[in-house]
Design an enzyme around this catalytic site. Structure first.
Site, mmCIF file in Angstrom:
data_model
loop_
_atom_site.group_PDB
_atom_site.id
_atom_site.type_symbol
_atom_site.label_atom_id
_atom_site.label_comp_id
_atom_site.label_asym_id
_atom_site.label_seq_id
_atom_site.Cartn_x
_atom_site.Cartn_y
_atom_site.Cartn_z
ATOM 1 N N HIS A 4 20.050 -65.108 108.711
ATOM 2 C CA HIS A 4 19.909 -64.030 107.734
ATOM 3 C C HIS A 4 19.766 -62.657 108.416
ATOM 4 O O HIS A 4 18.997 -61.811 107.964
ATOM 5 C CB HIS A 4 18.737 -64.307 106.785
ATOM 6 C CG HIS A 4 18.673 -65.741 106.346
ATOM 7 N ND1 HIS A 4 19.612 -66.294 105.510
ATOM 8 C CD2 HIS A 4 17.826 -66.745 106.666
ATOM 9 C CE1 HIS A 4 19.329 -67.574 105.323
ATOM 10 N NE2 HIS A 4 18.265 -67.875 106.021
ATOM 11 N N CYS A 5 20.496 -62.475 109.508
ATOM 12 C CA CYS A 5 20.532 -61.192 110.226
ATOM 13 C C CYS A 5 19.192 -60.795 110.838
ATOM 14 O O CYS A 5 19.024 -59.673 111.287
ATOM 15 C CB CYS A 5 21.023 -60.038 109.335
ATOM 16 S SG CYS A 5 22.733 -60.180 108.903
ATOM 17 N N ALA A 6 18.207 -61.696 110.830
ATOM 18 C CA ALA A 6 16.924 -61.385 111.477
ATOM 19 C C ALA A 6 16.840 -62.270 112.719
ATOM 20 O O ALA A 6 16.088 -63.227 112.783
ATOM 21 C CB ALA A 6 15.772 -61.647 110.532
#
Lengths: 143, 398
Positions: free
Chosen positions: B352-354
């Protein structure tokens, strides 16, 4: 091949894949492979001597299709000459991409013959192919 | 709330990927269609009837945004292409001039890529230090941990209001107060909060607030940067062209317009801004507090039900938002997501792009359910039913 048997082979290779775990050995070539459109990401290492594939190992995080395809591909390629390996991979890629291919060359890799029915899983099945091709190319260039 | 307002929900799907983007109510799509079919025109330059309508609608959305997030005036509202673009504008438009090599910027490891990479890139240029505030055992940011990280060199705190994997709601009121007292600039990534709860720019003492239209029922391609006006006056545009200049001459002299116009070079996403305005009206009509309560109670309901399934591992049961990250034991996140898709349940699998959060979470990939106002208990029941039958996963996936 019967669909249940195909599923069983894929599942076995996902849950207990061949040669999972990288090695500390400078004689191996190394390549990372990942899919831009999903989260599969694996590292592969390969040892080639006198044009023969002596060993392939891998590690990483990937889905059932990618992991099993990597495992089955490793099993199919160890002990083969590089030319024969490239031929097998080319046929495997043709099968996944729904082009003409030689069934007899593929062995257990045939379990993915229906994967084209799920177009979004094609890239999963193809994940290890490019890494193997790149490593063989590197070997041939540096020979 | 009203499922029938959302054409995508006419089919059998259950949409649980609201952290990535949200569905659009018919009124938003109709409003944009009206622009394309009834009064297409550019803004800020036409004298004909359609241009006047478009102008009024476009500028009116600034007032709506200003009311919605409670800033000082609509002049503090800059339209961008999305939260990513807004954050890049803050970093490369403002911070490039503001920060020195001895300065420190505080972030957390749970931030989205768009609130990390611009800072890393600018620090390569300027040499300031990026420090990551430690998260607690629930992977959440506490005010105490933040306080401990502040030094005389701390110049900026840039954090998400709600993080997109853990979904913890940061105490922006307290953090804003601390920043204000210590002369630290407070930049807030509101992409996951502005769509889901009441956000108050003034009350929380924010200096910059960034969010996207498409995560709040609006169209893609439009977002907002809200900035305190004096800071916007100091900030440079990162894009130059028509519409944003007063004059430019052959001797290379030029003068830019005042904020917010000086940040909106070229033809802006007119239909999208108008669509965003309609989305904001839709949300305000329901009420942000009601939306937030609905999501929190639905998450609680989901956790209660999923807790009864033995092989479900949940990572953020305690966070107060509509986001739940989980895995099915022994199953790769993407396989779970493919399995759920078989039953028309749309979730997201991944990091999730983290990408730095894996260090704390000890796992790279999760399945994320992110709720919104149109999700119901029936949707959750269906998810729970399908996951209860998860021995079935590989029969479906392979």
């Amino acid at each position: 091949m019967d669909n249940n048997l195909k599923r069983e082979i894929i599942l076995d290779n996902y849950q207990d894949p061949m040669n999972r775990g990288l090695v500390e050995d400078g004689s191996y070539l190394k390549e990372n492979t990942n899919n831009e459109s999903c989260i599969d990401n694996i590292d592969m290492m390969m040892k080639i001597e006198d044009n023969i594939i002596k060993d392939i190992v891998f590690d990483g995080e990937a889905c059932a299709i990618s992991t099993s395809a990597t495992s089955i591909m490793i099993r199919s390629l160890i002990g083969k000459g590089v030319d024969e390996a490239l031929k097998i991979i080319k046929n495997f890629q043709n099968m996944i991409e729904e082009k003409d291919y030689d069934k007899d060359l593929l062995g257990e890799l045939i379990v993915y013959e229906d994967i084209a029915k799920q177009p979004n899983r094609k890239t999963c099945a193809l994940l290890p192919s490019n890494a193997v091709i790149n490593m063989i190319s590197k070997y041939l260039e540096n020979k | 709330m009203k499922k029938e307002d959302f054409p995508m929900l006419d089919s059998e799907i259950i949409y649980f990927d609201n952290g990535a983007t949200t569905l659009k109510p018919r009124c938003v799509v109709d409003k944009m269609n009206d622009y394309y079919t009834k009064y297409t025109s550019n803004i800020h330059r036409g004298d004909y009837e359609a241009a006047v309508i478009t102008n009024n609608l476009y500028d009116g959305v600034r007032d709506l945004v200003s009311d919605f997030i409670n800033c000082n005036s609509s002049k503090e509202v800059v339209f961008t292409s999305g939260a990513t673009n807004s954050l890049n504008l803050v970093v490369f438009g403002f911070m490039r001039k503001y920060l020195k090599s001895s300065d420190e910027v505080l972030l957390t490891k749970a931030e989205h890529a768009s609130n990390v990479l611009p800072w890393i890139k600018l620090s390569e240029e300027i040499g300031f230090k990026i420090k990551y505030i430690p998260l607690n055992e629930d992977y959440e940011l506490t005010v105490d941990n933040l306080k401990k990280m502040i030094t005389p060199n701390t110049k900026v705190v840039s954090i998400a209001h709600i993080t997109n994997v853990i979904g913890d709601v940061r105490d922006v009121d307290s953090i804003g107060k601390i920043c204000h007292e210590d002369n630290i600039l407070f930049c807030v990534d509101g992409a996951q909060s502005v769509p889901h709860m009441k956000v108050d720019f003034k009350k929380s003492n924010m200096d910059f607030l960034c969010f996207s239209g498409h995560k709040m029922l609006g169209p893609t391609g439009v977002g907002v940067l809200v900035g305190k006006y004096d800071l916007l006056e100091e900030m440079d545009p990162i894009c130059y062209g028509g519409g944003m200049n007063q004059f430019f001459e052959y001797d290379n002299s030029y003068e830019l317009k005042k904020p917010p116009i000086k940040f909106e070079a070229g033809t802006p996403p007119i239909a999208e801004v108008i669509g965003l305005g309609e989305a904001i009206k839709y949300l305000m009509n329901i009420g942000m507090d009601k939306i937030y309560e609905h999501e929190c109670s639905l998450k609680k309901y989901m956790i209660d039900k999923l807790s009864k399934i033995p092989n479900i591992i949940m990572y953020n049961k305690n966070s107060n938002s509509g986001i739940l990250a989980f895995n099915v034991s022994g199953v790769f996140a993407q396989d779970t997501s493919v399995y759920l898709n078989h039953y028309h349940i749309y979730v997201r699998a991944g990091n999730h792009c983290a990408k730095m959060l894996k260090d704390d979470l000890k796992i790279k990939n999760t399945v994320r359910v992110s709720l919104y106002l149109y999700n119901t208990k029936e949707d959750v029941d269906r998810l729970v039913d399908v996951l209860s039958d998860s021995e079935n996963i590989f029969k479906v996936v392979i």
